[in-house]
Write a protein that holds these residues in place. Structure first.
Motif, short mmCIF file in Angstrom:
data_model
loop_
_atom_site.label_atom_id
_atom_site.label_comp_id
_atom_site.label_asym_id
_atom_site.label_seq_id
_atom_site.Cartn_x
_atom_site.Cartn_y
_atom_site.Cartn_z
N LEU A 202 0.84 -1.19 0.00
CA LEU A 202 0.00 0.00 0.00
C LEU A 202 0.88 1.24 0.00
CD1 LEU A 202 -2.94 -0.87 2.43
CD2 LEU A 202 -2.79 -1.12 -0.07
N THR A 203 0.68 2.06 -1.01
CA THR A 203 1.44 3.30 -1.14
C THR A 203 0.61 4.30 -1.93
OG1 THR A 203 3.37 4.31 -2.18
CG2 THR A 203 2.69 2.19 -3.07
N GLU A 204 0.78 5.56 -1.57
CA GLU A 204 0.02 6.62 -2.23
C GLU A 204 0.26 6.61 -3.74
OE1 GLU A 204 1.82 6.79 0.54
OE2 GLU A 204 1.30 8.53 1.77
N LEU B 46 2.82 -2.14 4.74
CA LEU B 46 2.65 -0.69 4.95
C LEU B 46 3.89 -0.10 5.61
CD1 LEU B 46 -0.50 -1.67 6.70
CD2 LEU B 46 -0.73 0.27 5.18
N GLY B 47 4.12 1.20 5.36
CA GLY B 47 5.08 1.94 6.16
C GLY B 47 4.43 2.30 7.48
N ASP B 48 5.20 2.91 8.42
CA ASP B 48 4.54 3.36 9.66
C ASP B 48 4.29 4.86 9.52
OD1 ASP B 48 7.23 3.99 9.93
OD2 ASP B 48 7.33 3.48 12.05
N VAL B 49 4.97 5.69 10.30
CA VAL B 49 4.78 7.12 10.08
C VAL B 49 5.66 7.60 8.93
CG1 VAL B 49 3.92 7.80 12.32
CG2 VAL B 49 6.37 7.56 12.00
N ASP C 100 7.57 6.40 5.12
CA ASP C 100 7.46 5.43 4.03
C ASP C 100 8.60 4.43 4.17
OD1 ASP C 100 5.17 6.47 2.80
OD2 ASP C 100 6.36 8.09 1.95
N LEU D 169 -5.00 3.55 -1.75
CA LEU D 169 -6.35 3.53 -1.20
C LEU D 169 -7.08 4.85 -1.44
CD1 LEU D 169 -5.71 1.73 2.23
CD2 LEU D 169 -6.62 0.74 0.12
N GLY D 170 -6.43 5.74 -2.18
CA GLY D 170 -7.08 7.01 -2.48
C GLY D 170 -6.06 8.13 -2.55
N ILE E 260 -5.54 10.79 -0.77
CA ILE E 260 -5.06 11.45 0.45
C ILE E 260 -4.11 10.53 1.20
CG2 ILE E 260 -5.80 12.35 2.71
CD1 ILE E 260 -8.35 13.30 1.33
N SER E 261 -2.99 11.08 1.69
CA SER E 261 -2.04 10.29 2.47
C SER E 261 -2.64 10.03 3.85
CB SER E 261 -0.72 11.05 2.59
OG SER E 261 0.23 10.24 3.22
N LEU E 262 -2.84 8.76 4.14
CA LEU E 262 -3.51 8.36 5.38
C LEU E 262 -2.48 7.87 6.40
CD1 LEU E 262 -6.31 6.19 3.72
CD2 LEU E 262 -6.54 8.54 4.56
N CYS F 230 -5.21 3.07 7.05
CA CYS F 230 -5.15 2.17 5.89
C CYS F 230 -5.65 0.77 6.28
CB CYS F 230 -3.73 2.08 5.35
SG CYS F 230 -3.15 3.60 4.60
C1 LIG Z 1 1.74 8.05 7.30
S1 LIG Z 1 2.01 7.18 5.79
C2 LIG Z 1 3.68 7.59 5.40
C3 LIG Z 1 4.00 9.04 5.18
C4 LIG Z 1 3.34 9.62 3.99
N1 LIG Z 1 3.76 8.98 2.74
C5 LIG Z 1 3.57 11.14 3.91
O1 LIG Z 1 3.89 11.64 2.85
O2 LIG Z 1 3.43 11.79 4.93
C6 LIG Z 1 2.22 5.53 6.32
C7 LIG Z 1 1.95 4.47 5.31
O3 LIG Z 1 0.56 4.38 5.07
C8 LIG Z 1 0.34 3.91 3.74
N2 LIG Z 1 -0.50 4.90 3.06
C9 LIG Z 1 -0.78 6.15 3.45
N3 LIG Z 1 -1.67 6.72 2.63
C10 LIG Z 1 -1.96 5.80 1.67
C11 LIG Z 1 -2.82 5.78 0.52
N4 LIG Z 1 -3.56 6.84 0.19
N5 LIG Z 1 -2.87 4.65 -0.21
C12 LIG Z 1 -2.14 3.56 0.12
N6 LIG Z 1 -1.30 3.53 1.19
C13 LIG Z 1 -1.22 4.62 1.95
C14 LIG Z 1 1.70 3.70 3.11
O4 LIG Z 1 2.07 2.35 3.29
C15 LIG Z 1 2.58 4.63 3.95
O5 LIG Z 1 3.93 4.23 3.92
#
Ligand SMILES: C[S@@+](CC[C@H](N)C(=O)[O-])C[C@H]1O[C@@H](n2cnc3c(N)ncnc32)[C@H](O)[C@@H]1O
Length: 216
Positions: free
Chosen positions: A131-133, A151-154, A156, A175-176, A178-180, A185
């Motif tokens: 799962l990645t943006e 998945l990454g945590d906080v 990537d 998943l969409g 927006i970075s969640l 996720c």
């Molecule tokens: C908090 S996010 C990582 C930081 C984020 N990429 C940022 O720019 O702030 C943690 C993890 O959630 C997953 N994730 C977050 N948003 C996602 C999305 N829209 N679709 C799929 N995975 C997502 C990814 O695995 C990511 O590494």
């Protein structure tokens, strides 16, 4: 079985953090605790057909730790993140003297690991999703029942993890737009997989969404 694998890079693998400072000195272990909570807890029940692995790679091997939660056996999992963070901390601390995995509390296994080969092993064990943006949108009917979801945590994944993921057969999905949070996720994935499955795995039929029948 639904499997989640989280790549954690900031949580002190020694467990040397205060429960009063989960986001700071704890290296955002609050988010790992939320991931555990969302992976297993539903309203007044547990998802027993779920497993979650965290690869704690804040320090390199032999200090790095693999923590594996098994829904079928897990106990002492409460809804608040502080008590889940305490379970994680205690497991990390208890594992320090061991060069092999231990069951630190029921359903919670922890032991030394080499995170990259462990990630490779998990990716090769069956259908996998990363799962990645930046992935392609997850299809409505797509979540495979026995998939491992990475998945990454906080943060990537690190470059060497990204390289491994790119080389693997894992499906790179978003998943969409927006970075969640990782925990969000997991909630979204469970919901999408519940809808594909037509019910909720591990829950008794009377608590399954499919048991809600309109009579009008
Ligand atoms: C908090 S996010 C990582 C930081 C984020 N990429 C940022 O720019 O702030 C943690 C993890 O959630 C997953 N994730 C977050 N948003 C996602 C999305 N829209 N679709 C799929 N995975 C997502 C990814 O695995 C990511 O590494």
């Amino acid at each position: 079985m639904r499997r989640f694998l989280i790549l954690s890079h900031r949580v002190p693998v020694s467990g040397a953090f205060s429960l009063n400072d989960l986001a700071g000195g704890g290296g955002r272990v609050d988010e790992i605790a939320r991931c555990v909570s969302t992976a297993f807890l539903v309203s007044n029940d547990l998802r027993r057909d779920t497993e979650l692995t965290v690869l704690f790679a804040q320090a390199p091997p032999p200090a790095a730790r693999r923590m594996h939660f098994v829904g079928e056996r897990i106990r002492h999992l409460n809804p608040d993140e502080r008590s889940t963070a305490a379970l994680i901390k205690n497991a990390l601390v208890r594992s320090i003297p061991f060069d092999h995995p231990i069951e630190a509390s029921p359903g919670l296994f922890v032991g030394p690991t080499d995170p990259l080969p462990e990630l490779a092993r998990a990716l090769a064990s069956g259908p996998a999703y990363w799962l990645t943006e930046s992935g392609a949108p997850l299809g409505v009917d797509e979540p495979a029942p026995d998939a491992t979801v990475v998945l990454g945590d906080v943060d990537d994944p690190r470059p060497e993890e990204v390289e491994l993921l790119e080389r693997s057969d894992a499906r790179k999905r978003s998943l969409g737009p927006i970075s969640l949070r990782a925990s969000q996720c997991i909630d979204v994935w469970h919901n999408r997989a519940d809808l594909v499955a037509g019910g909720a795995p591990g829950l008794p039929p009377e608590r399954s969404p499919t048991a809600v029948v309109r009579t009008d």
